[in-house]
Each structure stands twice: as C-alpha cells, then as structure tokens.
Design a protein around this motif. Sequence first.
Motif, PDB file in Angstrom:
ATOM      1  N   ALA A 187       0.835  -1.204   0.000  1.00 26.35           N
ATOM      2  CA  ALA A 187       0.000   0.000   0.000  1.00 26.35           C
ATOM      3  C   ALA A 187       0.871   1.255   0.000  1.00 26.35           C
ATOM      4  O   ALA A 187       0.627   2.183  -0.769  1.00 26.35           O
ATOM      5  N   LEU A 188       1.879   1.265   0.828  1.00 26.85           N
ATOM      6  CA  LEU A 188       2.778   2.411   0.911  1.00 26.85           C
ATOM      7  C   LEU A 188       3.567   2.589  -0.382  1.00 26.85           C
ATOM      8  O   LEU A 188       3.758   3.714  -0.854  1.00 26.85           O
ATOM      9  N   LYS A 189       3.988   1.489  -0.988  1.00 27.22           N
ATOM     10  CA  LYS A 189       4.708   1.549  -2.264  1.00 27.22           C
ATOM     11  C   LYS A 189       3.828   2.191  -3.338  1.00 27.22           C
ATOM     12  O   LYS A 189       4.267   3.081  -4.068  1.00 27.22           O
ATOM     13  N   PHE A 190       2.584   1.743  -3.436  1.00 31.62           N
ATOM     14  CA  PHE A 190       1.661   2.299  -4.435  1.00 31.62           C
ATOM     15  C   PHE A 190       1.360   3.766  -4.140  1.00 31.62           C
ATOM     16  O   PHE A 190       1.337   4.592  -5.046  1.00 31.62           O
ATOM     17  N   PHE A 191       1.111   4.074  -2.869  1.00 28.31           N
ATOM     18  CA  PHE A 191       0.792   5.453  -2.510  1.00 28.31           C
ATOM     19  C   PHE A 191       1.955   6.376  -2.864  1.00 28.31           C
ATOM     20  O   PHE A 191       1.774   7.396  -3.530  1.00 28.31           O
ATOM     21  N   ASN A 192       3.145   6.024  -2.415  1.00 33.83           N
ATOM     22  CA  ASN A 192       4.311   6.873  -2.666  1.00 33.83           C
ATOM     23  C   ASN A 192       4.642   6.970  -4.158  1.00 33.83           C
ATOM     24  O   ASN A 192       4.959   8.043  -4.658  1.00 33.83           O
ATOM     25  N   GLY A 193       4.561   5.867  -4.856  1.00 35.00           N
ATOM     26  CA  GLY A 193       4.895   5.854  -6.270  1.00 35.00           C
ATOM     27  C   GLY A 193       3.913   6.633  -7.111  1.00 35.00           C
ATOM     28  O   GLY A 193       4.298   7.494  -7.906  1.00 35.00           O
ATOM     29  N   LEU A 194       2.633   6.348  -6.950  1.00 40.42           N
ATOM     30  CA  LEU A 194       1.622   6.985  -7.782  1.00 40.42           C
ATOM     31  C   LEU A 194       1.405   8.453  -7.442  1.00 40.42           C
ATOM     32  O   LEU A 194       1.028   9.242  -8.301  1.00 40.42           O
ATOM     33  N   SER A 195       1.632   8.846  -6.196  1.00 36.95           N
ATOM     34  CA  SER A 195       1.406  10.243  -5.805  1.00 36.95           C
ATOM     35  C   SER A 195       2.592  11.141  -6.154  1.00 36.95           C
ATOM     36  O   SER A 195       2.471  12.371  -6.088  1.00 36.95           O
ATOM     37  N   GLU A 196       3.706  10.541  -6.565  1.00 37.57           N
ATOM     38  CA  GLU A 196       4.893  11.338  -6.900  1.00 37.57           C
ATOM     39  C   GLU A 196       4.552  12.371  -7.981  1.00 37.57           C
ATOM     40  O   GLU A 196       4.048  12.035  -9.047  1.00 37.57           O
ATOM     41  N   GLY A 197       4.823  13.619  -7.683  1.00 35.63           N
ATOM     42  CA  GLY A 197       4.535  14.695  -8.626  1.00 35.63           C
ATOM     43  C   GLY A 197       3.086  15.140  -8.637  1.00 35.63           C
ATOM     44  O   GLY A 197       2.710  16.022  -9.402  1.00 35.63           O
ATOM     45  N   GLY A 198       2.260  14.524  -7.811  1.00 39.56           N
ATOM     46  CA  GLY A 198       0.836  14.853  -7.770  1.00 39.56           C
ATOM     47  C   GLY A 198       0.483  15.692  -6.557  1.00 39.56           C
ATOM     48  O   GLY A 198       1.340  16.314  -5.933  1.00 39.56           O
ATOM     49  N   THR A 199      -0.812  15.687  -6.206  1.00 37.21           N
ATOM     50  CA  THR A 199      -1.318  16.457  -5.076  1.00 37.21           C
ATOM     51  C   THR A 199      -1.966  15.506  -4.079  1.00 37.21           C
ATOM     52  O   THR A 199      -2.967  14.854  -4.399  1.00 37.21           O
ATOM     53  N   ILE A 200      -1.411  15.412  -2.902  1.00 37.07           N
ATOM     54  CA  ILE A 200      -1.965  14.537  -1.858  1.00 37.07           C
ATOM     55  C   ILE A 200      -3.150  15.231  -1.208  1.00 37.07           C
ATOM     56  O   ILE A 200      -3.046  16.363  -0.735  1.00 37.07           O
ATOM     57  N   GLU A 201      -4.287  14.541  -1.213  1.00 38.86           N
ATOM     58  CA  GLU A 201      -5.507  15.094  -0.624  1.00 38.86           C
ATOM     59  C   GLU A 201      -5.746  14.547   0.772  1.00 38.86           C
ATOM     60  O   GLU A 201      -6.343  15.222   1.610  1.00 38.86           O
ATOM     61  N   ALA A 202      -5.316  13.316   1.027  1.00 35.79           N
ATOM     62  CA  ALA A 202      -5.401  12.693   2.354  1.00 35.79           C
ATOM     63  C   ALA A 202      -4.132  11.867   2.528  1.00 35.79           C
ATOM     64  O   ALA A 202      -3.931  10.888   1.808  1.00 35.79           O
ATOM     65  N   PRO A 203      -3.253  12.244   3.450  1.00 38.11           N
ATOM     66  CA  PRO A 203      -2.009  11.500   3.646  1.00 38.11           C
ATOM     67  C   PRO A 203      -2.288  10.042   4.025  1.00 38.11           C
ATOM     68  O   PRO A 203      -3.315   9.739   4.636  1.00 38.11           O
ATOM     69  N   PHE A 204      -1.375   9.153   3.643  1.00 36.91           N
ATOM     70  CA  PHE A 204      -1.532   7.733   3.944  1.00 36.91           C
ATOM     71  C   PHE A 204      -1.288   7.526   5.441  1.00 36.91           C
ATOM     72  O   PHE A 204      -0.187   7.734   5.945  1.00 36.91           O
ATOM     73  N   LYS A 205      -2.367   7.146   6.149  1.00 35.67           N
ATOM     74  CA  LYS A 205      -2.265   6.921   7.595  1.00 35.67           C
ATOM     75  C   LYS A 205      -3.417   6.037   8.057  1.00 35.67           C
ATOM     76  O   LYS A 205      -4.384   5.813   7.324  1.00 35.67           O
ATOM     77  N   LYS A 206      -3.306   5.558   9.291  1.00 33.04           N
ATOM     78  CA  LYS A 206      -4.382   4.736   9.862  1.00 33.04           C
ATOM     79  C   LYS A 206      -5.583   5.624  10.146  1.00 33.04           C
ATOM     80  O   LYS A 206      -5.460   6.688  10.754  1.00 33.04           O
ATOM     81  N   GLU A 207      -6.744   5.169   9.671  1.00 33.12           N
ATOM     82  CA  GLU A 207      -7.968   5.948   9.822  1.00 33.12           C
ATOM     83  C   GLU A 207      -8.895   5.340  10.859  1.00 33.12           C
ATOM     84  O   GLU A 207      -8.686   4.219  11.323  1.00 33.12           O
ATOM     85  N   PHE A 208      -9.959   6.070  11.187  1.00 38.22           N
ATOM     86  CA  PHE A 208     -10.884   5.659  12.241  1.00 38.22           C
ATOM     87  C   PHE A 208     -11.575   4.339  11.960  1.00 38.22           C
ATOM     88  O   PHE A 208     -12.008   3.651  12.877  1.00 38.22           O
ATOM     89  N   TRP A 209     -11.687   3.919  10.716  1.00 37.86           N
ATOM     90  CA  TRP A 209     -12.341   2.650  10.398  1.00 37.86           C
ATOM     91  C   TRP A 209     -11.381   1.463  10.484  1.00 37.86           C
ATOM     92  O   TRP A 209     -11.756   0.339  10.217  1.00 37.86           O
ATOM     93  N   GLY A 210     -10.124   1.740  10.865  1.00 39.07           N
ATOM     94  CA  GLY A 210      -9.167   0.661  11.106  1.00 39.07           C
ATOM     95  C   GLY A 210      -8.243   0.350   9.944  1.00 39.07           C
ATOM     96  O   GLY A 210      -7.325  -0.452  10.080  1.00 39.07           O
ATOM     97  N   ALA A 211      -8.475   0.976   8.812  1.00 37.04           N
ATOM     98  CA  ALA A 211      -7.634   0.733   7.640  1.00 37.04           C
ATOM     99  C   ALA A 211      -6.618   1.859   7.480  1.00 37.04           C
ATOM    100  O   ALA A 211      -6.798   2.966   8.005  1.00 37.04           O
ATOM    101  N   TYR A 212      -5.567   1.557   6.756  1.00 35.76           N
ATOM    102  CA  TYR A 212      -4.614   2.578   6.330  1.00 35.76           C
ATOM    103  C   TYR A 212      -5.125   3.119   4.999  1.00 35.76           C
ATOM    104  O   TYR A 212      -5.409   2.352   4.081  1.00 35.76           O
ATOM    105  N   PHE A 213      -5.247   4.429   4.915  1.00 37.71           N
ATOM    106  CA  PHE A 213      -5.890   5.040   3.752  1.00 37.71           C
ATOM    107  C   PHE A 213      -5.150   6.305   3.349  1.00 37.71           C
ATOM    108  O   PHE A 213      -4.644   7.053   4.188  1.00 37.71           O
ATOM    109  N   GLY A 214      -5.118   6.542   2.050  1.00 36.46           N
ATOM    110  CA  GLY A 214      -4.595   7.794   1.507  1.00 36.46           C
ATOM    111  C   GLY A 214      -5.274   8.084   0.188  1.00 36.46           C
ATOM    112  O   GLY A 214      -5.728   7.164  -0.505  1.00 36.46           O
ATOM    113  N   MET A 215      -5.353   9.361  -0.165  1.00 34.39           N
ATOM    114  CA  MET A 215      -6.008   9.749  -1.414  1.00 34.39           C
ATOM    115  C   MET A 215      -5.215  10.890  -2.041  1.00 34.39           C
ATOM    116  O   MET A 215      -4.711  11.776  -1.340  1.00 34.39           O
TER     117      MET A 215
END
Length: 142
Positions: A96-124
Amino acid sequence: MTIVNSYLNFSGNTEEAFNFYKSVFGTEFSALVRFKDGPGGDKMSPENADKIMHIALPVGNGNLLMATDMIESMGQILKTGNNFSLSITPGSEEEALKFFNGLSEGGTIEAPFKKEFWGAYFGMFLDKFGVRWMINYDPNAK
C-alpha cells in the motif's frame, strides 16, 4: 466472478501516463494498440496516428487498468473532472505504501496515507496526470 476494470481517457499523453504506471506496478502491458494500427489509421495525421487507441496494464489478480487517447480531430473532447476515483486494495501495508508513494509522486496529496478511524490505512491523491486515486489497506480484512 465479476472483475471491474477501469478505463481512462487522456488528452494525448496516455503513453507517458502508462509508462509511469508501469514503473510503479512493475508489470508489462498486456495490450498496446496505436491508432495507426486500426482501421483508417493510414489516413490520420502522423501525430494522431502514433497516439494510443488502446492500452492495458495488469495491476494484480486479473485486474486491468486500460486507457485511450482522445483525439480532438475525431470530435473527442476530454473534460477532466473529479467524477471518478480508482481505488486500490493492496495485500499488505508495505505494498500500500509503495503504491501510494509511487503513484502520488509529482501529484497532489488530498489525504495523507495513515491509519484511519475505520481501522484501515488510507490515503487519497490526484496524480500528476489528473487521475484521482484512493489506497485502502485493511489489515483486519480477510
């Protein structure tokens, strides 16, 4: 079993986008067809003839990311918006971290990749090509 594949439209930079995605996912194209290879391709301008008619990139377990270049001279006008997201559910936090870091490179992070209230690690984020992605890894999901 139903498989949902995403199909993206680009305004002439499909090849650049898909070479980037290929570098992140580490897979090879399963299809790459240029307009010059299709019906009437010999009648197109050299610039448009080399554009991508269809491309497919395997992204895991039978899923494909597919796309095309929209050609304005054929009446195709791309209207970029926020009316879709591609959601990836990886098999591990590391992936998940590999995909997040790779695909977001050069883009705009709207929600940083982190553990969320529903128990999952999420980023957008919006990648550098204007495509919106969501990465959601739930360590408790089976």
